[in-house]
Design an enzyme around this catalytic site. Structure first.
Site, PDB file in Angstrom:
ATOM      1  CE1 TYR A  11      14.128 -31.494 -56.994  1.00 40.88           C
ATOM      2  CE2 TYR A  11      15.714 -33.180 -56.393  1.00 40.88           C
ATOM      3  CZ  TYR A  11      14.455 -32.820 -56.825  1.00 40.88           C
ATOM      4  OH  TYR A  11      13.522 -33.795 -57.073  1.00 40.88           O
TER       5      TYR A  11
ATOM      6  NE  ARG B  49       3.381 -34.465 -51.510  1.00 39.94           N
ATOM      7  CZ  ARG B  49       4.495 -34.469 -52.260  1.00 39.94           C
ATOM      8  NH1 ARG B  49       5.446 -33.555 -52.129  1.00 39.94           N
ATOM      9  NH2 ARG B  49       4.652 -35.392 -53.182  1.00 39.94           N
TER      10      ARG B  49
ATOM     11  CE  LYS C  65      10.631 -31.958 -58.190  1.00 40.02           C
ATOM     12  NZ  LYS C  65      10.906 -33.373 -57.960  1.00 40.02           N
TER      13      LYS C  65
ATOM     14  CD  GLU D 164       7.313 -32.327 -58.640  1.00 38.81           C
ATOM     15  OE1 GLU D 164       7.630 -32.709 -59.769  1.00 38.81           O
ATOM     16  OE2 GLU D 164       7.525 -32.992 -57.598  1.00 38.81           O
ATOM     17  CG  ASP D 165       5.792 -31.389 -54.629  1.00 41.40           C
ATOM     18  OD1 ASP D 165       5.916 -32.573 -54.992  1.00 41.40           O
ATOM     19  OD2 ASP D 165       6.699 -30.759 -54.063  1.00 41.40           O
TER      20      ASP D 165
ATOM     21  CG  ASP E 103       8.562 -35.573 -60.535  1.00 41.63           C
ATOM     22  OD1 ASP E 103       9.143 -36.516 -61.092  1.00 41.63           O
ATOM     23  OD2 ASP E 103       9.119 -34.793 -59.745  1.00 41.63           O
ATOM     24  CG  ASP E 104       5.170 -35.569 -56.383  1.00 44.41           C
ATOM     25  OD1 ASP E 104       6.296 -35.439 -55.887  1.00 44.41           O
ATOM     26  OD2 ASP E 104       4.510 -34.618 -56.846  1.00 44.41           O
TER      27      ASP E 104
ATOM     28  CG  ASN F 272      12.762 -35.569 -50.646  1.00 45.07           C
ATOM     29  OD1 ASN F 272      13.803 -36.040 -50.247  1.00 45.07           O
ATOM     30  ND2 ASN F 272      12.218 -35.912 -51.810  1.00 45.07           N
TER      31      ASN F 272
ATOM     32  CG  ASN G 106      15.018 -36.651 -55.489  1.00 47.64           C
ATOM     33  OD1 ASN G 106      14.517 -36.214 -56.514  1.00 47.64           O
ATOM     34  ND2 ASN G 106      14.845 -36.079 -54.317  1.00 47.64           N
TER      35      ASN G 106
END
Ligand SMILES: NC(=O)C1=CN([C@@H]2O[C@H](COP(=O)(O)OP(=O)(O)OC[C@H]3O[C@@H](n4cnc5c(N)ncnc54)[C@H](O)[C@@H]3O)[C@@H](O)[C@H]2O)C=CC1
Ligand SMILES: CC(=O)C(=O)O
Ligand SMILES: [Mg+2]
Length: 600
Positions: free
Chosen positions: A95, A159, A177, A248-249, A271-272, A418, A464
């Site tokens: 991670y 991203r 993840k 995610e992202d 999640d973000d 991060n 986190n």
């Protein structure tokens, strides 16, 4: 010949923890392996010791990542055994921060695997969306066991952490993840599904890289993006109706756009935006309790007004409204934002993105702070929250000023971007510049800091979303809610804030220590389920009965819920909970350390 090979492979899979050098003599005979393996017959523990030695002999973290990725292709059991027993050392490899390096290099380090035997997940191109049912079918046929995945983590690589558009190389993020879902929440690895939408990349660096593994084209426009993504998600939910999808992202606008499109009609969360909101709220509650001024006197300056920044701030507003009974407009007025153009105000002169409008200041008159230094002088914040992707954005000057401004209360400084190459400041910097008074959390773990004058060792909090998403996934897998609401996530955040033990509290920490994360996840999942039942969204009848029957006397229904969790661990290890065979007992002990056996 083929048949023999096939059945032999199956046998090896069946023996699981007795594979390789752990295979008993009789089995070696049956499989005609005499002379093909060393004579020593060892147990799984020895294999683990050897694997750990090999891991530790690697000189760089990226090499460690590659070693673990290779090991996972060969032996899922051994891989998770290592991860579970050395979680603190291995989490930063699979991670953040190393997963960031792995993403940047994914096309170079992609393991040599054969998807007909084992696949790392789904890579879906725009062309694939035209035959999406066949892709789903291919995935189903590739699965070692005929079981439906319970959680999918999906990205389009646009991203990745604070590293930008990495295209298909972002796949290491869903993989990482989901490895935490297994390690922290005990989900069966065979029930986790990483997905990368390989719709192209706007990074010319990758488009021109001969080894780049993804589609060499620019990203599609919004219309094409949403049509293609809807096609994938529609097929996914048709094929696996109970699946939880974790977005995610995705780049900011698509992160919000997808969540709005899907949150009320399917089991999903971002999640973000939401997972991070949950986790930062959890730590923030603890920080506010220790800061030394009333909660309503907090003045909170966010640096970065993207998906994560505004997502977190929304959950903090809820906290002030719900727990401190501050009217929403007043609560909102406790927040300021700085983005790449300066302080976010209604009269700044540019068209604010939709997600920033709610927080835009209207009380700034002619003042437009263009730099963070100016904004700090203007706002005089008690809390500084970094979700900006800007390395060292919290300069020594800013940190020192935060200390000067907060002599009555302790300054709250969260450096959350991060990986650590994007973090706004380190723990050490924050400690040094604030006379060790800071209440600190970071997205990527920083080392403990020893206060030179006293020798006292301080452990920084890791703010986190890894503290939230595995618990959300476990809760969702167990009670199968129709959808995930903000109030369910709020319950998780509150449970996280309440999960600190006496030792952690007395040391002034903001998050439970990483060593306890499995136990903590069990409690958070329980809070999630309890709230889902309260809201009438849980579809698993057993949970509805358990939670409802315990609600009057046990506020959160937590014990009973955890009891059921235990039962599932004990009785249905194969169907739901997963843990390498020899550590199942240990897992149960950890997961239910606080449970009264009479309740089970
Ligand atoms: N700790 C955690 O659990 C999480 C951390 N993150 C991290 O947060 C960061 C941001 O993620 P997102 O919000 O999704 O990205 P985003 O791209 O949506 O937002 C980034 C924001 O930073 C602003 N920004 C850029 N340069 C700036 C500058 N010089 N000064 C002030 N603001 C600036 C942008 O204008 C934008 O508002 C990433 O590094 C990500 O890894 C994200 C999710 C969870
Ligand atoms: C932790 C996480 O989700 C991120 O940095 O994007
Ligand atoms: Mg993320």
């Amino acid at each position: 010949m083929l048949d023999a090979g096939g059945s032999r492979r199956n046998s090896i899979e069946l023996v699981g923890t007795k594979a390789g050098t752990a295979m008993p003599a009789e089995m070696r005979q049956v499989l005609n392996l005499q002379g093909l393996v060393p004579a020593g017959i060892e147990d799984f523990t020895k294999q683990e010791v050897r694997a750990f030695r090999q891991l530790m002999s690697k000189t760089s973290n990226l090499e460690k990542y590659e070693f673990l990725a290779g090991l996972r292709c060969i032996s899922v059991n051994l891989f998770y055994r290592l991860v579970l027993n050395h979680f603190k050392e291995i989490a930063p490899i699979i991670y953040t921060p190393t997963v960031g390096q792995a993403c940047l290099n994914y096309s170079y380090i992609y393991p040599f695997i054969y998807p007909s035997k084992t696949s790392v997940g789904m890579f879906i191109t725009l062309e694939d969306t035209e035959c999406i049912e066949a892709v789903m079918e291919n995935y189903r046929n590739s699965m070692a066991q005929p079981i439906d995945p319970e959680v999918a983590v999906i990205t389009d690589g646009s991203r990745i952490l604070g590293l930008g558009d990495l295209g298909v190389n972002g796949m290491a993020i869903p993989i990482g993840k989901l490895q935490l879902y297994v390690a922290i929440a005990g989900l069966n690895p065979g029930r986790t599904l990483p997905i990368t939408l390989d719709f192209g990349t706007n990074s010319l660096r990758y488009q021109n890289d001969p080894l780049y593994l993804g589609t060499r084209a620019s990203r599609p426009d919004d219309e094409k993006f949403y049509a293609a993504t809807d096609t994938v998600l529609g097929a996914l939910y048709r094929e696996f109706p109970d699946i939880l999808v974790q977005f995610e992202d995705f780049s900011t606008d698509h992160a919000f756009g997808l969540l709005e499109r899907w949150r009320n009609k399917a089991l999903c969360f971002n999640d973000d935006i939401q997972g991070t909101g949950c986790v930062i709220l959890g730590g923030f509650i603890s920080a506010v309790e220790q800061a030394g001024i009333p909660a309503r006197d907090q003045r909170i300056l966010f640096v970065g007004a993207g998906a994560a920044g505004t997502g977190v701030a929304k959950q903090l507003v809820d906290y002030f409204v719900i727990d401190h009974k501050i009217p929403e407009e007043e609560a909102k007025a406790m927040f300021w934002f700085v983005d790449s153009r300066g302080m976010v105000t209604a009269n700044r002169g540019d068209q604010l993105a939709k997600h920033k409008v709610y927080f835009a200041r209207h009380d700034n008159g002619d003042t437009q702070c263009r730099s963070l230094d100016d904004a700090v002088e203007y706002v005089k914040p008690t809390a500084l929250i970094g979700l900006s992707t800007v390395y060292k954005a919290f300069s020594e000057g800013i940190l020192t000023r935060m200390n000067d401004l907060n002599q009555v209360a302790r300054p709250i400084i969260f450096s959350l971007s991060n990986p650590e190459t994007k973090a706004e400041c380190s723990f050490e910097e924050a400690m040094r510049c604030t006379d060790n008074r800071v209440l600190f959390a970071s997205g990527t773990a920083f080392p403990a800091y020893t206060i030179p004058e006293t020798g006292e060792v301080k452990i920084p909090g890791q703010g986190n979303n890894m503290y939230a998403f595995p618990a959300i996934g476990l809760g969702a897998a167990l009670c199968k809610p129709k959808r995930i609401t903000d109030t369910m996530l709020f319950a998780v955040a509150k449970a996280l804030a309440n999960s600190l033990n006496e030792q952690e509290r007395s040391c002034g920490e903001l998050y439970p220590r990483i060593e306890r994360i499995r136990n903590v996840a069990a409690g958070l999942a329980a809070a999630f389920i309890t709230q889902a039942v309260r809201e009438g969204l849980a579809q698993e009848q057993y949970w509805v009965q358990v939670v409802e029957s315990t609600m009057p006397e046990k506020e959160a229904g937590q014990t009973a819920v955890t009891g059921r969790y235990t039962k599932r661990v004990l009785g249905e290890v194969k169907t739901l909970m997963w843990s390498p065979a020899s550590s199942v007992e240990q897992y149960i002990v950890e997961a239910v350390a606080t449970v009264n056996p009479d309740d089970i």
